[in-house]
Design an enzyme around this catalytic site. Structure first.
Site, PDB file in Angstrom:
ATOM      1  N   HIS A  39       0.763  -1.362  -0.194  1.00  0.00           N
ATOM      2  CA  HIS A  39      -0.030  -0.079  -0.060  1.00  0.00           C
ATOM      3  C   HIS A  39       0.872   1.091   0.069  1.00  0.00           C
ATOM      4  O   HIS A  39       2.156   1.275   0.637  1.00  0.00           O
ATOM      5  CB  HIS A  39      -0.883   0.111   1.304  1.00  0.00           C
ATOM      6  N   CYS A  47      -3.152   1.068   9.519  1.00  0.00           N
ATOM      7  CA  CYS A  47      -4.255   0.152   9.201  1.00  0.00           C
ATOM      8  C   CYS A  47      -5.036  -0.155  10.232  1.00  0.00           C
ATOM      9  O   CYS A  47      -6.222  -0.405   9.896  1.00  0.00           O
ATOM     10  CB  CYS A  47      -3.516  -1.172   8.655  1.00  0.00           C
TER      11      CYS A  47
HETATM   12  C1  CIR Z   1      -3.846  -7.519   3.823  1.00  0.00           C
HETATM   13  O1  CIR Z   1      -2.966  -8.036   3.034  1.00  0.00           O
HETATM   14  O2  CIR Z   1      -4.965  -6.876   3.237  1.00  0.00           O
HETATM   15  C2  CIR Z   1      -3.603  -7.512   5.354  1.00  0.00           C
HETATM   16  N1  CIR Z   1      -3.129  -8.694   5.643  1.00  0.00           N
HETATM   17  C3  CIR Z   1      -3.104  -6.053   5.605  1.00  0.00           C
HETATM   18  C4  CIR Z   1      -3.630  -4.915   5.247  1.00  0.00           C
HETATM   19  C5  CIR Z   1      -2.775  -3.782   5.938  1.00  0.00           C
HETATM   20  N2  CIR Z   1      -3.480  -2.709   5.412  1.00  0.00           N
HETATM   21  C6  CIR Z   1      -2.919  -1.384   5.108  1.00  0.00           C
HETATM   22  O3  CIR Z   1      -1.830  -1.449   4.908  1.00  0.00           O
HETATM   23  N3  CIR Z   1      -3.603  -0.407   5.193  1.00  0.00           N
END
Ligand code: CIR
Length: 253
Positions: A161, A248
């Site tokens: 991201h 997140c």
């Molecule tokens: C994913 O791969 O979607 C989750 N395991 C981690 C999401 C992390 N979110 C973020 O960086 N905004």
């Protein structure tokens, strides 16, 4: 300034969350304690916290940031890029509708993870990533423009991201790592450069003059303090195992 944050408790199913690293499977009990400490840190920064129950159906649902973009004037419910995360938005909508009159939603074929969106005043940088496609980003921009806000796309090379590698700390200051150190879009900012040994710490959050830094990244913490910020640290090691960072875990507004 922010006054509130929305969070979701981690569920036991988090051990089945998406992950790209070989850091191991998260320990649920430790994750719960870390989540408690994270909530406490947000409260210390002056936020009222709205904490949703865990949703065991969605192993990644603790990463609530990806499900919506909250701006000062409107909210945009996303359509997460990972199939397994699509349903997470359903239960976030009623919570957001309690606080926002203008609520939009990304529709197919658009996909957006809001971890790809960084707010800098009234402008929103949108990372074009494996999770956020051009169609989704264009929908975001068109909703923002209704409220005199602007958005622009920024290509990601390697990261999951946008905010995995860059954070806005207000005062025209960016905390940036790797591919974001040389982006032309960021030339006019003062940049606090992340040492490559601490890349994970590029994801910090500014909350009302404080910066929350992940525990275990002393070089980054020192640099942020040297730039004049008060810092707090929170250990998020178990969320890191699922590629998640500090931003997140909450929606701040
Ligand atoms: C994913 O791969 O979607 C989750 N395991 C981690 C999401 C992390 N979110 C973020 O960086 N905004």
């Amino acid at each position: 300034m922010f006054s509130k944050a929305i969070l979701r408790r981690p569920g036991k199913s988090m051990i089945k969350g998406l992950r790209s690293s070989d850091l191991g499977i998260p320990d649920y009990d430790i994750a719960l304690k870390q989540h408690d400490n994270y909530i406490e840190a947000l409260r210390l920064c002056g936020l009222d916290t709205i904490v949703m129950e865990a949703d065991e159906r969605y192993p990644d649902s603790v990463f609530v940031e990806d499900t919506s973009l909250l701006t000062p004037f409107c909210a945009i419910i996303t359509r997460p890029g990972a199939e397994s995360r699509r349903g997470e938005t359903e239960s976030i909508r009623p919570v957001i509708e309690e606080y926002y009159k203008a609520v939009y939603e990304i529709t197919s074929p658009g996909t957006v993870d809001a971890g790809d969106i960084m707010m800098v005043g009234s402008h929103f940088f949108i990372g074009s990533s494996e999770r956020t496609n051009r169609e989704g980003a264009e929908q975001v921009i068109s909703f923002l423009e209704i409220h005199d806000l602007t958005g622009s796309l920024i290509e990601l090379e390697n990261l999951l991201h946008l905010k995995t590698g860059v954070s806005y700390l207000e005062k025209n200051t960016l905390l940036a790592a790797g591919e974001f150190l040389k982006k032309k879009e960021f030339h006019s900012f003062d940049i606090i450069e992340i040492d490559p040994s601490e890349n994970y710490a590029a994801n910090c959050i500014w909350v009302n003059g404080n910066v929350i830094v992940p525990k275990g990244y002393p070089l980054t913490r020192k640099k942020i303090e040297a730039a004049g910020y008060h810092t707090l640290t929170v250990d998020v090691s178990e969320f890191r195992k699922l590629d998640g960072g500090l931003s997140c875990l909450s929606l701040r507004f």
